[in-house]
Design a protein around this motif. Sequence first.
Motif, PDB file in Angstrom:
ATOM      1  N   PRO A 170      42.199   1.626  80.813  1.00 53.02           N
ATOM      2  CA  PRO A 170      42.397   0.225  80.437  1.00 53.02           C
ATOM      3  C   PRO A 170      41.923  -0.751  81.502  1.00 53.02           C
ATOM      4  O   PRO A 170      41.729  -1.910  81.229  1.00 53.02           O
ATOM      5  CB  PRO A 170      43.910   0.123  80.241  1.00 53.02           C
ATOM      6  CG  PRO A 170      44.478   1.220  81.064  1.00 53.02           C
ATOM      7  CD  PRO A 170      43.461   2.327  81.032  1.00 53.02           C
ATOM      8  N   ALA A 171      41.713  -0.285  82.728  1.00 52.35           N
ATOM      9  CA  ALA A 171      41.356  -1.188  83.817  1.00 52.35           C
ATOM     10  C   ALA A 171      39.888  -1.116  84.193  1.00 52.35           C
ATOM     11  O   ALA A 171      39.486  -1.687  85.189  1.00 52.35           O
ATOM     12  CB  ALA A 171      42.203  -0.863  85.042  1.00 52.35           C
ATOM     13  N   PRO A 227      46.711  -0.766  86.037  1.00 48.68           N
ATOM     14  CA  PRO A 227      46.092  -1.220  84.796  1.00 48.68           C
ATOM     15  C   PRO A 227      45.271  -2.494  84.963  1.00 48.68           C
ATOM     16  O   PRO A 227      44.403  -2.784  84.166  1.00 48.68           O
ATOM     17  CB  PRO A 227      47.281  -1.463  83.860  1.00 48.68           C
ATOM     18  CG  PRO A 227      48.349  -0.591  84.394  1.00 48.68           C
ATOM     19  CD  PRO A 227      48.155  -0.584  85.888  1.00 48.68           C
ATOM     20  N   GLY A 268      49.161   3.501  81.804  1.00 50.56           N
ATOM     21  CA  GLY A 268      47.821   3.056  82.145  1.00 50.56           C
ATOM     22  C   GLY A 268      47.464   3.227  83.610  1.00 50.56           C
ATOM     23  O   GLY A 268      46.373   2.865  84.025  1.00 50.56           O
ATOM     24  N   SER A 276      44.347  -6.087  79.881  1.00 48.39           N
ATOM     25  CA  SER A 276      44.887  -5.240  78.822  1.00 48.39           C
ATOM     26  C   SER A 276      46.368  -5.503  78.693  1.00 48.39           C
ATOM     27  O   SER A 276      47.053  -5.695  79.676  1.00 48.39           O
ATOM     28  CB  SER A 276      44.605  -3.769  79.104  1.00 48.39           C
ATOM     29  OG  SER A 276      45.643  -3.169  79.772  1.00 48.39           O
ATOM     30  N   GLY A 327      48.671   4.626  76.887  1.00 50.30           N
ATOM     31  CA  GLY A 327      48.178   4.155  78.170  1.00 50.30           C
ATOM     32  C   GLY A 327      46.794   3.560  78.069  1.00 50.30           C
ATOM     33  O   GLY A 327      46.285   3.003  79.027  1.00 50.30           O
TER      34      GLY A 327
END
Length: 192
Positions: A161-162, A64, A31, A103, A135
Amino acid sequence: MGIFRELRNECLIKELEHELNTDVLLFGFDGIVYFGNLQKVDDCRIAFLSPAIEADSNVEILSPGGEVVDVRFLNLDLWQIVAKATGVKTSPFDNSTTTAAVSQRTEASERQESHELICLLRRMIGDLVVITTLGGFIFQGTLGNVDDELAFISVDEIFGPATSSGISDSVVSTAVINLEAITSVSRSAECC
């Protein structure tokens, strides 16, 4: 380190060798997103990144959790890369693209690419597609080709994801995705 061996994609690494001295975004299976200028690739495994031309001053790492960490240079294990984006026009990690989102991921002990997904993807060449990877990355764009365990797309949007907002085609133009790391493929619901 078995998962790195399974994700390793020598065709993607060869693609990266054609990107020397250019700004790249590299997406890790964990990620993390790396932004810098690709200076060299050693032993078909380690990439050396220096500050990107489009960055303020340093190599940028997006965690992430949404934090951006600046480093002077970076040595990166290419065996864990799930995709690359090139044609970087501006720094992708300004405040509008790094809003954190929570996440959580679990790591599979053994992973094999899905040949069924790859066969479906080959039938979507020319379509607006959405490809998800390990990821937690989502790549949306027009699928140009599927070759050598790689998918080539013209980017509309990339979500990580971030982030609550994506990296758009105004920031990067193309992405090459490691098909060893895909988790789903679909046609976009957006009309062309």
